[in-house]
Design a protein around this motif. Structure first.
Motif: not given
Length: 434
Positions: A234-239, A251-254, A270-271, A284-290
């Motif tokens: 789990i990356g930092p600054y994650t909710l 892997r959960i990106l920051e 995932i991001g 993979n959904k590693q970039h910003h987006g909903f």
């Protein structure tokens, strides 16, 4: 206790979810039915659709194949439970099955054979009159005839919910995930269950061995627990807002926001923002987006900025369009259903309640359902067929990036899915440039 889990013709209506996977291996609420079967019995057989039988034998040895075991099957070997592969993997269904098996072990087998129905479909037959040899002789092609006979058996007062259509998977997932995660926590405390031990880092946040949680991660567990399985990061600054399951080696990106009934299977990346969704392995959904109220199969890649809508502008309920026609869902929030191996380009926008087939590529706005094996770019006036050879090459490159060996059965699956989905492309008529 011998259990035979069977796929029925209704499995085909769960496409694209079940095109590349056995119905018993579809994820819901962090579990698959095959996971429960491994808890219930060491003697489980499966009757699957022909194009998935090689995958069953190689990838799921706990689901023994009647074909591969034929020489060792005694003609009179009885079956304890004949179970529909579409039975949802919920904790309540597991409890029902356990109660049935306990009764059989204590000699309480119902006579004559009994049936549990869910809506108009057979969910299970208890003490069926068919031996393993009979079922081998019948196979998948004879399943419909067997099930018609089973509907005449004595009905018993027990409930086993099944997944009938793709959107039902999303609803059942949201309904059961908290109960299923509570079950995971209980099983982790039992050495005999084989489940990984979980350590509670804070109130409601559980992590398995090798999992890491970065700095400044906010975990909100008021609506349900959060489980981070083995080797996940789990990356930092994650909710994180539960109930959530984060599978092994995920892997959960920051700066991500993962919330409200999310189940991520193993080896996902995932991001961005994900809500009330199921993501199968290696996606993979590693970039910003909903991504919201959606199902993603395996080996999918969502390009940067890809978003889907899960709410109509009218705030009304969503109607889904399937191959057989429209279906009312009675769901206000419902996103997309995306089959294995499909991809989106950057800034792709997927409208509410869309069904995307396997092995398709999307560009721009997705305003209608997308057939399998299609290049979809309606915004640019383009809709073209994708030959299976292209997807075989893409598969090989994807697999090598994850150190996964491409096998003959993986290649054959691509060709089989292309053949099985030809009707989807035929419906496009002149709109599809072949």
């Amino acid at each position: 206790m011998t259990i035979v889990v069977f796929e029925d013709p209704q499995c085909e209506l769960l496409a694209p979810i079940t095109l590349a996977r056995l119905a018993a291996t579809v994820t819901c609420g962090s579990y698959r039915l095959v996971d429960f079967l491994e808890l219930l019995s060491d003697d489980v057989f499966a009757v699957s659709r022909p194009h998935l039988q090689a995958i069953q034998r190689i990838d799921f040895p706990s689901l023994k194949s009647l074909e591969s075991e034929a020489n060792g099957i005694a003609e009179d070997r009885p079956v304890s439970v004949f179970l529909n592969a579409r039975v949802a993997p919920t904790a309540s269904n597991l409890a029902t099955l356990q109660t049935i098996l306990d009764g059989l072990q204590q000699g309480d087998a119902p006579l004559p054979p009994s049936v549990i129905m869910d809506r108009e479909h057979v969910a299970a037959v208890i003490g069926p009159p068919w031996s393993l040899h009979d079922l081998f002789q019948s196979g998948y092609l004879g399943m419909e005839e067997l099930l018609e006979k089973a509907k005449q058996f004595h009905p018993i007062d027990a409930a086993l919910s099944t997944i009938g259509l793709p959107h039902e998977l999303i609803q059942i997932h949201m309904d059961c995930i908290r109960e299923n995660l509570d079950l995971r926590i209980r099983l982790s405390q039992m050495e005999s269950s084989g489940s990984p031990a979980l350590t509670q880092l804070s109130d409601g946040l559980f992590v398995a061995e090798g999992a890491t949680v970065g700095d400044y991660v906010l975990s909100d567990t008021r609506k349900g627990p959060i489980i981070v399985d083995r080797g996940a990061e789990i990356g930092p600054y994650t909710l994180l807002r539960g109930p959530i399951y984060i599978g092994p080696k995920s892997r959960i990106l920051e700066h991500s926001a993962i919330k409200d009934a999310v189940s991520l299977c193993h080896t996902t990346k995932i991001g961005g923002e994900v809500e009330a969704s199921i993501v199968e392995p290696y996606t993979n959904k590693q970039h910003h987006g909903f991504l919201g109220h959606s199902y993603l199969g395996s080996w999918i890649n969502l390009g940067a900025g890809t978003c889907n809508s899960d709410l109509k502008n009218t705030y009304g309920t969503v109607n889904m369009e399937y191959g057989f026609g429209k279906s009312q869902t009675n769901m206000q929030f419902l996103g997309c259903i995306m089959g294995d191996y499909s991809k989106t380009a950057i800034n792709t926008g997927i409208f509410t309640g869309k069904v995307i087939g396997v092995c398709s590529m999307m560009y721009g706005f997705v305003t209608s359902n997308v057939p399998s094996f299609v290049n979809y770019a309606r915004l640019f006036g383009q809709l073209a067929s994708l030959p299976p050879e292209v997807m075989v090459s893409s598969q090989q490159r994807m697999f090598s990036r994850r150190n996964v060996q491409q096998r003959g059965c993986d290649v054959q699956l691509i060709y089989d899915m292309y053949r099985l989905t030809q009707i989807e492309r035929d419906r496009q008529g002149d709109a599809l440039a072949l």
